[in-house]
Write a protein that holds these residues in place. Sequence first.
Motif, PDB file in Angstrom:
ATOM      1  N   HIS A 200      47.990  30.075  28.996  1.00 11.85           N
ATOM      2  CA  HIS A 200      48.321  28.756  29.544  1.00 11.85           C
ATOM      3  C   HIS A 200      47.032  28.100  30.020  1.00 11.85           C
ATOM      4  N   PRO A 201      46.976  26.769  30.090  1.00 14.74           N
ATOM      5  CA  PRO A 201      45.715  26.082  30.391  1.00 14.74           C
ATOM      6  C   PRO A 201      45.128  26.474  31.741  1.00 14.74           C
ATOM      7  N   GLY A 202      43.898  26.975  31.725  1.00 12.10           N
ATOM      8  CA  GLY A 202      43.197  27.350  32.947  1.00 12.10           C
ATOM      9  C   GLY A 202      42.325  26.259  33.502  1.00 12.10           C
ATOM     10  N   GLU A 203      42.129  25.184  32.740  1.00 12.30           N
ATOM     11  CA  GLU A 203      41.444  23.974  33.190  1.00 12.30           C
ATOM     12  C   GLU A 203      40.045  24.254  33.756  1.00 12.30           C
ATOM     13  N   SER A 204      39.430  25.352  33.316  1.00 11.41           N
ATOM     14  CA  SER A 204      38.084  25.741  33.766  1.00 11.41           C
ATOM     15  C   SER A 204      37.993  25.907  35.281  1.00 11.41           C
ATOM     16  N   GLU A 205      39.114  26.216  35.909  1.00 10.51           N
ATOM     17  CA  GLU A 205      39.159  26.358  37.365  1.00 10.51           C
ATOM     18  C   GLU A 205      38.891  27.806  37.786  1.00 10.51           C
ATOM     19  N   GLN A 206      39.036  28.101  39.082  1.00 16.70           N
ATOM     20  CA  GLN A 206      38.661  29.392  39.644  1.00 16.70           C
ATOM     21  C   GLN A 206      39.885  30.238  39.991  1.00 16.70           C
ATOM     22  N   LEU A 207      39.811  31.518  39.660  1.00 15.73           N
ATOM     23  CA  LEU A 207      40.773  32.511  40.114  1.00 15.73           C
ATOM     24  C   LEU A 207      40.065  33.417  41.116  1.00 15.73           C
ATOM     25  N   LEU A 208      40.538  33.411  42.355  1.00 15.72           N
ATOM     26  CA  LEU A 208      39.954  34.213  43.426  1.00 15.72           C
ATOM     27  C   LEU A 208      40.874  35.398  43.706  1.00 15.72           C
ATOM     28  N   ILE A 209      40.316  36.612  43.611  1.00 14.14           N
ATOM     29  CA  ILE A 209      41.063  37.844  43.873  1.00 14.14           C
ATOM     30  C   ILE A 209      40.322  38.596  44.967  1.00 14.14           C
ATOM     31  N   GLU A 210      40.882  38.619  46.177  1.00 12.75           N
ATOM     32  CA  GLU A 210      40.149  39.211  47.299  1.00 12.75           C
ATOM     33  C   GLU A 210      41.084  39.898  48.289  1.00 12.75           C
ATOM     34  N   ASN A 211      40.531  40.924  48.957  1.00 12.13           N
ATOM     35  CA  ASN A 211      41.222  41.588  50.075  1.00 12.13           C
ATOM     36  C   ASN A 211      42.527  42.257  49.673  1.00 12.13           C
ATOM     37  N   ASN A 212      42.688  42.620  48.404  1.00 12.61           N
ATOM     38  CA  ASN A 212      43.896  43.305  47.974  1.00 12.61           C
ATOM     39  C   ASN A 212      43.704  44.817  48.039  1.00 12.61           C
ATOM     40  N   VAL A 213      44.791  45.532  48.297  1.00 12.58           N
ATOM     41  CA  VAL A 213      44.826  46.984  48.227  1.00 12.58           C
ATOM     42  C   VAL A 213      45.701  47.352  47.031  1.00 12.58           C
ATOM     43  N   ILE A 214      45.081  47.999  46.044  1.00 12.20           N
ATOM     44  CA  ILE A 214      45.748  48.227  44.762  1.00 12.20           C
ATOM     45  C   ILE A 214      45.566  49.691  44.382  1.00 12.20           C
ATOM     46  N   TYR A 215      46.645  50.414  44.180  1.00 11.62           N
ATOM     47  CA  TYR A 215      46.479  51.830  43.831  1.00 11.62           C
ATOM     48  C   TYR A 215      47.653  52.361  43.008  1.00 11.62           C
ATOM     49  N   ASP A 216      47.352  53.390  42.234  1.00 11.95           N
ATOM     50  CA  ASP A 216      48.349  54.193  41.527  1.00 11.95           C
ATOM     51  C   ASP A 216      49.278  53.377  40.651  1.00 11.95           C
ATOM     52  N   ASN A 217      48.715  52.409  39.937  1.00 12.92           N
ATOM     53  CA  ASN A 217      49.460  51.724  38.886  1.00 12.92           C
ATOM     54  C   ASN A 217      49.213  52.443  37.561  1.00 12.92           C
ATOM     55  N   ASP A 325      28.594  35.247  50.926  1.00 14.29           N
ATOM     56  CA  ASP A 325      29.856  34.535  50.694  1.00 14.29           C
ATOM     57  C   ASP A 325      30.970  35.567  50.693  1.00 14.29           C
ATOM     58  N   PHE A 326      31.762  35.612  51.751  1.00 13.53           N
ATOM     59  CA  PHE A 326      32.769  36.655  51.886  1.00 13.53           C
ATOM     60  C   PHE A 326      33.977  36.100  52.637  1.00 13.53           C
ATOM     61  N   PRO A 327      35.161  36.707  52.470  1.00 10.97           N
ATOM     62  CA  PRO A 327      36.329  36.258  53.237  1.00 10.97           C
ATOM     63  C   PRO A 327      36.123  36.517  54.718  1.00 10.97           C
ATOM     64  N   GLN A 328      36.552  35.613  55.550  1.00  8.05           N
ATOM     65  CA  GLN A 328      36.279  35.693  56.983  1.00  8.05           C
ATOM     66  C   GLN A 328      37.125  36.735  57.700  1.00  8.05           C
ATOM     67  N   THR A 329      38.236  37.125  57.104  1.00 10.37           N
ATOM     68  CA  THR A 329      39.071  38.191  57.662  1.00 10.37           C
ATOM     69  C   THR A 329      39.366  39.218  56.586  1.00 10.37           C
ATOM     70  N   ASP A 330      39.853  40.402  57.009  1.00  5.40           N
ATOM     71  CA  ASP A 330      40.153  41.464  56.053  1.00  5.40           C
ATOM     72  C   ASP A 330      41.653  41.510  55.770  1.00  5.40           C
ATOM     73  N   PHE A 331      42.097  42.585  55.170  1.00  4.85           N
ATOM     74  CA  PHE A 331      43.487  42.746  54.733  1.00  4.85           C
ATOM     75  C   PHE A 331      44.486  42.544  55.864  1.00  4.85           C
ATOM     76  N   VAL A 332      44.142  42.993  57.056  1.00  2.59           N
ATOM     77  CA  VAL A 332      45.071  42.898  58.188  1.00  2.59           C
ATOM     78  C   VAL A 332      44.675  41.818  59.185  1.00  2.59           C
ATOM     79  N   GLY A 333      43.692  41.001  58.837  1.00  2.00           N
ATOM     80  CA  GLY A 333      43.326  39.881  59.692  1.00  2.00           C
ATOM     81  C   GLY A 333      42.162  40.124  60.626  1.00  2.00           C
TER      82      GLY A 333
END
Length: 348
Positions: A200-217, A325-333
Amino acid sequence: MKILWKLIIVISVFACKKEDIINTNEQKVIENQTFNSTFLIDGHTNDNTIIRNCIFENIKGDGLQIRNVDNLSIENCTFKNISKDAIRFRNSGSSNGVKIIDNQIYDIQENGILAPENHINTIIKGNTIYNVATNNTSSQFGAPHHGIYFQGVNVVITENTIYNITNDDGNCISIRTFGEISKNLLYGATDHGISYFSDHPGESEQLLIENNVIYDNGKRGINLASNGNVSNHIGQVIIRFNTIITNNKSPVGINDALTKVNLDIYGNIAIRTDGGSTYVYSNLSYHQNNNVVGAGDIGFVDFANRKLQLSKTSIAIDAAVGVTDFPQTDFVGNSRNALTLDAGAFEN
């Protein structure tokens, strides 16, 4: 005569159940109700409606359908035992600014939340979605179901817990355009935790993926793929400050066809428990720095039970110092500080 007309209206409303669709064009607050057939909210006369504290259960079809409504809020509802999608945005309409917040979604045969590309600026926050995609029929034909399957632009998917996505090739989150995916707990999908695919059209925009906890998929934590149409590609992907554990695949994968996209990967913890040495699978160029990688426990509170906060002796402590350049809070704030910046989703 007025009484007769009221009787006719009531009979007409109950007749809708024959098609498993209930339609409303008047209510602005819908609360404390139980629905046992599909509820369609349709038309801009329903803009700003709030649906809260409702139960959608034992439904043959979708739980809630959305079409041509803006600024709808769905809050603190329960969706369970539904034979299709729990919440489906209709292909035949559009929406802007819908908010899906703090709902429980489980025992769903198809998708937890499904939206085509003409639904924009959606916020999906604080939901618990599990035991979803329990019907494997469509996966056999190349159309798997997911916890969240979103094609609309500028979506924010944050602070959700999504697990046990059971059909073949099901992802916790499948995103097809751009937006933000942050602070989600994602595990137990048969395919990936987060999957981007450019059909689907991404329009040359940004996908931001941050502060996620991902395991055992079943496969990767984060996977980025292309359908081969460069004009659909987003312009940039930032993958930062995630904690990712995989078993026999690289934590991050990037398809060779995803060209002309700026790829930045930094401040992450990437654990691959099979001992493999490839943590980002890609033949494309990408920028990476301040990532911590390993084959097991690098100083988590309880690695075996997936309590992935950092112990004070973890090698991830201060490992991201130097990142500006980093997120100002973490997974739990918790606040992050440039002088004591830890890698991964948790700041010690």
